[in-house]
Scaffold this active site. Structure first.
Site, PDB file in Angstrom:
ATOM      1  N   GLN A  25      -3.786 -16.244 -71.965  1.00  0.00           N
ATOM      2  CA  GLN A  25      -4.086 -15.246 -70.929  1.00  0.00           C
ATOM      3  C   GLN A  25      -4.211 -15.814 -69.518  1.00  0.00           C
ATOM      4  OE1 GLN A  25      -7.077 -14.561 -73.455  1.00  0.00           O
ATOM      5  NE2 GLN A  25      -6.519 -12.539 -74.136  1.00  0.00           N
ATOM      6  N   TYR A  43      -1.536 -18.987 -83.960  1.00  0.00           N
ATOM      7  CA  TYR A  43      -0.744 -19.647 -82.921  1.00  0.00           C
ATOM      8  C   TYR A  43      -1.353 -21.008 -82.541  1.00  0.00           C
ATOM      9  CZ  TYR A  43       0.716 -21.245 -78.473  1.00  0.00           C
ATOM     10  OH  TYR A  43       1.142 -22.091 -77.483  1.00  0.00           O
ATOM     11  N   ASP A  68       4.581 -17.439 -80.151  1.00  0.00           N
ATOM     12  CA  ASP A  68       3.869 -16.753 -79.076  1.00  0.00           C
ATOM     13  C   ASP A  68       4.824 -15.722 -78.476  1.00  0.00           C
ATOM     14  OD1 ASP A  68       5.669 -18.215 -77.597  1.00  0.00           O
ATOM     15  OD2 ASP A  68       4.189 -19.057 -76.209  1.00  0.00           O
ATOM     16  N   CYS A 122      14.808 -17.780 -70.802  1.00  0.00           N
ATOM     17  CA  CYS A 122      14.933 -16.475 -71.474  1.00  0.00           C
ATOM     18  C   CYS A 122      13.733 -15.610 -71.085  1.00  0.00           C
ATOM     19  CB  CYS A 122      15.011 -16.679 -72.983  1.00  0.00           C
ATOM     20  SG  CYS A 122      15.528 -15.189 -73.851  1.00  0.00           S
ATOM     21  N   ARG A 167       1.398 -32.441 -71.414  1.00  0.00           N
ATOM     22  CA  ARG A 167       2.571 -33.004 -72.104  1.00  0.00           C
ATOM     23  C   ARG A 167       2.589 -34.520 -72.004  1.00  0.00           C
ATOM     24  NH1 ARG A 167       7.049 -28.503 -70.363  1.00  0.00           N
ATOM     25  NH2 ARG A 167       6.449 -27.013 -71.958  1.00  0.00           N
ATOM     26  N   GLU A 184      -4.248 -25.514 -74.805  1.00  0.00           N
ATOM     27  CA  GLU A 184      -3.776 -24.308 -75.494  1.00  0.00           C
ATOM     28  C   GLU A 184      -4.765 -23.154 -75.332  1.00  0.00           C
ATOM     29  OE1 GLU A 184      -0.963 -23.568 -76.696  1.00  0.00           O
ATOM     30  OE2 GLU A 184      -0.030 -25.529 -76.621  1.00  0.00           O
ATOM     31  N   LEU A 209     -11.714 -18.958 -64.875  1.00  0.00           N
ATOM     32  CA  LEU A 209     -10.674 -18.786 -65.892  1.00  0.00           C
ATOM     33  C   LEU A 209     -10.816 -17.451 -66.626  1.00  0.00           C
ATOM     34  CD1 LEU A 209     -10.398 -22.323 -67.517  1.00  0.00           C
ATOM     35  CD2 LEU A 209      -8.511 -21.035 -66.545  1.00  0.00           C
TER      36      LEU A 209
HETATM   37  S1  SF4 Z   1      21.469 -16.665 -74.334  1.00  0.00           S
HETATM   38 FE1  SF4 Z   1      20.296 -15.377 -72.960  1.00  0.00          FE
HETATM   39  S2  SF4 Z   1      19.298 -13.868 -74.244  1.00  0.00           S
HETATM   40 FE2  SF4 Z   1      20.063 -15.475 -75.597  1.00  0.00          FE
HETATM   41  S3  SF4 Z   1      18.303 -16.811 -75.835  1.00  0.00           S
HETATM   42 FE3  SF4 Z   1      19.506 -17.611 -74.136  1.00  0.00          FE
HETATM   43  S4  SF4 Z   1      18.627 -16.702 -72.263  1.00  0.00           S
HETATM   44 FE4  SF4 Z   1      17.863 -15.551 -74.044  1.00  0.00          FE
END
Ligand code: SF4
Length: 325
Positions: free
Chosen positions: A42, A118, A136, A185, A25, A37, A80
């Protein structure tokens, strides 16, 4: 969605303060971004960092990569895994050298060996700020939850990702989406309380974040026992090279196993170690051995030559500490 500009701005603001400081970055060099990338396919971020830094120190330009011999390249890549990635990298590097410059458009990037949708979108957007949305596994999960769609198709996600893309700053937007999936997430434990998309996320609103895309397929671990033989005569060691047509590790050099030397006299156990490849855990015992004859494809390899050969990871581990070689 009329609020898209606000959602994009929330994502961008979060990324600015939350992004991890990763070596790839800190550059806009398309060659370095491409290498990162490919390595990140993997392989986990933490595992990639030392390989990325060493690889770029050894081969800092696309010309240097195009010119390196295959044994040296495989040696630099050893550890790798998925060696076809290294071979494709070099094939693509040769094409780029023939083109005269690093391609700056998605279509040419996509045509290079080892570069799929990708990777072409990632390099085009991150290095050249071109408006191509990356999709991805992380992006699929974030968008599937954002829409509260349990099993969206890849093409549906691509359409949504294209619409969601911030065309004014695609480099930052794509990296932010992937970072959000990798750090907030996450598959098992989405941290909706820390998420910049929470105000608009349908899964969060419906209390479904944990259920959606929690496809945890149970991996069946297989345990396998193997033995490797260290046969040394006059300072030379017995090794064999995997032929080019073998599906895995073609071109790599290995210590022999007992079935390759049925007449060997097997001596004391030197050590043992574990080695994991995908869902196989190998316990590998290393023994001293002696032979009268070395049948092909086994070869006596001098210590000087040994240092130039690409060795498989198991053979490297088996030879750790054998300073007399
Ligand atoms: S609010 Fe929760 S489920 Fe929705 S994108 Fe954000 S972390 Fe993911």
């Amino acid at each position: 969605m009329t609020e898209l500009p606000v959602v994009r701005a929330a994502l961008a603001a979060w990324y600015e303060i939350s992004k991890r400081d990763l070596p790839w970055r800190r550059t806009r060099d398309p060659y370095a971004i491409w290498i990162s990338e490919i390595m990140l396919q993997q392989t986990r971020v933490a595992a990639v960092i030392p390989y990325y830094e060493r690889f770029l120190a050894l081969y800092p330009t696309v010309d240097a990569l195009a010119e390196v011999s295959e044994p040296q390249l495989l040696s630099a890549w050893a550890g790798l895994g998925y060696y076809s990635r290294a071979r494709n990298l070099q094939a693509a590097a040769k094409t780029i050298v023939a083109l005269g410059a690093f391609p700056r458009d998605h279509a040419t990037l996509r045509s290079l060996p080892g570069i799929g949708d990708y990777t072409a979108a990632a390099v085009a957007s991150i290095a050249f700020n071109l408006p191509h949305a990356v999709v991805d596994g992380n992006v699929v999960r974030v968008l599937a939850r954002f829409l509260a769609e349990p099993v969206p198709t890849r093409s549906r996600i691509q359409i949504v990702a294209d619409e969601f893309l911030d065309a004014a700053q695609p480099s930052q937007h794509n990296q932010a989406m992937m970072e959000l999936g990798a750090t907030v997430c996450t598959p098992k434990d989405p941290q909706c309380g820390k998420c910049p998309l929470a105000n608009w996320c349908q899964a969060h609103a419906k209390g479904l974040a944990r259920e959606l895309l929690l496809k945890v397929t149970k991996t069946v671990i297989r345990r396998v026992e193997r033995s490797l033989l260290v046969v040394i005569r006059n300072g030379n060691i017995l090794l064999w090279q995997r032929p080019p047509e073998t599906a895995i590790l073609s071109g790599f050099w290995e210590l022999p196993e007992p079935h390759q030397l049925p007449k060997a006299r097997i001596g004391r156990a030197l050590h043992h170690f574990k080695h994991r490849i995908t869902n196989h855990i190998y316990t590998i015992q290393v023994f001293e051995a002696s032979v009268r004859r070395a049948p092909p494809p086994l070869e006596w390899v001098s210590p000087h030559r040994l240092s130039t050969l690409p060795l498989s990871t198991t053979t490297r581990k088996a030879l750790v500490g054998m300073t007399h070689l």
